[in-house]
Scaffold this active site. Structure first.
Site, mmCIF file in Angstrom:
data_model
loop_
_atom_site.group_PDB
_atom_site.id
_atom_site.type_symbol
_atom_site.label_atom_id
_atom_site.label_comp_id
_atom_site.label_asym_id
_atom_site.label_seq_id
_atom_site.Cartn_x
_atom_site.Cartn_y
_atom_site.Cartn_z
ATOM 1 C CD GLN A 30 42.939 37.048 29.686
ATOM 2 O OE1 GLN A 30 43.083 38.127 30.506
ATOM 3 N NE2 GLN A 30 42.994 35.862 30.543
ATOM 4 C CG HIS B 76 42.791 29.362 38.289
ATOM 5 N ND1 HIS B 76 42.000 29.981 39.369
ATOM 6 C CD2 HIS B 76 43.027 30.369 37.439
ATOM 7 C CE1 HIS B 76 41.820 31.280 39.149
ATOM 8 N NE2 HIS B 76 42.686 31.452 38.105
ATOM 9 C CG MET C 248 46.097 37.769 37.554
ATOM 10 S SD MET C 248 45.761 39.507 37.269
ATOM 11 C CE MET C 248 43.750 39.428 37.622
ATOM 12 C CG LEU D 251 34.098 27.614 39.129
ATOM 13 C CD1 LEU D 251 35.172 26.445 39.563
ATOM 14 C CD2 LEU D 251 32.974 27.701 40.075
ATOM 15 C CB SER D 252 35.178 34.390 38.189
ATOM 16 O OG SER D 252 35.689 35.677 38.608
ATOM 17 C CD GLU E 197 38.591 21.268 40.691
ATOM 18 O OE1 GLU E 197 39.156 20.596 39.940
ATOM 19 O OE2 GLU E 197 38.777 21.584 41.759
HETATM 20 O O1 PAF Z 1 43.204 35.773 33.177
HETATM 21 C C1 PAF Z 1 44.024 36.343 33.857
HETATM 22 O O2 PAF Z 1 44.294 35.609 35.178
HETATM 23 C C2 PAF Z 1 45.068 37.370 33.884
HETATM 24 O O3 PAF Z 1 44.423 38.359 32.868
HETATM 25 C C3 PAF Z 1 46.638 36.863 33.223
HETATM 26 C C4 PAF Z 1 46.210 36.295 32.012
HETATM 27 C C5 PAF Z 1 47.144 36.017 34.237
HETATM 28 C C6 PAF Z 1 47.222 38.270 32.935
HETATM 29 O O4 PAF Z 1 47.689 38.827 34.223
#
Ligand code: PAF
Length: 279
Positions: A150, A33, A26, A181-182, A31
């Site tokens: 998730q 990601h 999103m 990290l978030s 780091e």
């Molecule tokens: O983890 C995330 O950033 C979101 O939930 C995702 C997997 C991109 C779906 O929108």
């Protein structure tokens, strides 16, 4: 790196690619990601990333409008990682008509933990992930363990729908003081940022108790939540679950040494943080 917003153009660009490795995001990339991009590169080629803040997975009182959008900085980072295509659709590209068909997550996994506190969240996540998979048609897709439930949800969905996409799990990326990290960490004030590693410390304390043979799960969870609350947090849950299905372990499971994970979600000020630790 090609930046593509239309689904048709994306399909043209990727046609004939049989080993695409995909990382959905999103945006507001950090780091953590980027470590997913690097893992993706090990499992396929080309690497495709997406940035899409998915309205469907936000509740009415959640942070959809203020979710950090840092597109140009994200593009620069992905360029440096050698990402081949960034799929960055607008809402019109992905939802040209109301998304009436939705994935219905299974009750046991869907209504517990995050599902209990964020009703509709997993419907939103699985629906967009299925749609993104349909656009990108990846051979593999990488998801972080930070969003443990998730990850399991997407893995189970991919298996049950016989999707041709293998789900790869990436380890959680932490700051030096342990904070996972978030993108939401940027909502924290300076004082809250200093307090935030307490969540991971609390997971470690629970995990250490379990490792040393303390198996009164309810008491451990309760004490960890009380300790956080005393420090000014508002915990939604700290919960010890089985790694294989995220259900609470029975006495039999504990006796047989079933692999466990402790998961937590708690609010610090107005920021809700989640984290987990495999035991
Ligand atoms: O983890 C995330 O950033 C979101 O939930 C995702 C997997 C991109 C779906 O929108």
């Amino acid at each position: 790196m090609k930046i593509i917003s239309s689904v048709e153009e994306l399909r043209d660009q990727l046609s004939g690619q049989l080993r695409t490795a995909f990382v959905p995001t999103m945006g507001n990339l950090h780091e953590g990601h980027l470590s997913l991009m690097r893992l993706a590169r090990k499992h396929g080629d080309p690497v495709v990333a997406s940035i899409f803040v998915n309205r469907l997975q936000f509740g009415p009182n959640e942070d959809f409008d203020k979710y950090p959008r840092t597109f140009q900085a994200d593009v620069d980072k992905l360029e440096k990682e050698g990402v081949y295509v960034l799929f960055a659709p607008t809402e019109k590209d992905l939802y040209p008509e109301p998304q009436e068909f939705r994935v219905s997550p299974p009750q046991d996994l869907g209504n517990t933990l995050e599902g209990e506190f964020r009703p509709g969240f997993f419907t939103g996540v699985t629906t967009i992930v299925l749609k993104l998979f349909s656009c990108v048609q990846p051979k593999v897709a990488v998801f972080g363990k930070k969003d443990y439930q998730q990850l399991m949800m997407v893995r189970n969905m991919s298996r049950q729908f016989a999707l041709p996409t293998q789900i790869i799990a990436a380890e959680t990326w932490r700051a030096d003081d342990g904070l996972a990290l978030s993108s939401r960490n940027m909502y924290l004030s300076e004082a809250e940022r200093a307090e935030a590693p307490a969540l991971y410390q609390s997971l470690n304390a629970v995990a250490n108790e379990v490792r040393s043979g303390h198996l009164d799960i309810f008491q451990l969870e309760h004490k960890a939540m009380e300790d956080l609350a005393r420090r000014g947090w508002k915990p939604d849950y700290i919960s010890i679950r089985k790694q294989n299905d995220l259900q609470p372990p029975t006495a039999g499971d504990l006796a047989q040494g079933a692999p466990l994970v402790v998961l937590a979600a708690a609010k610090l000020g107005t920021t809700r943080l989640i984290d987990n630790l495999e035991i």
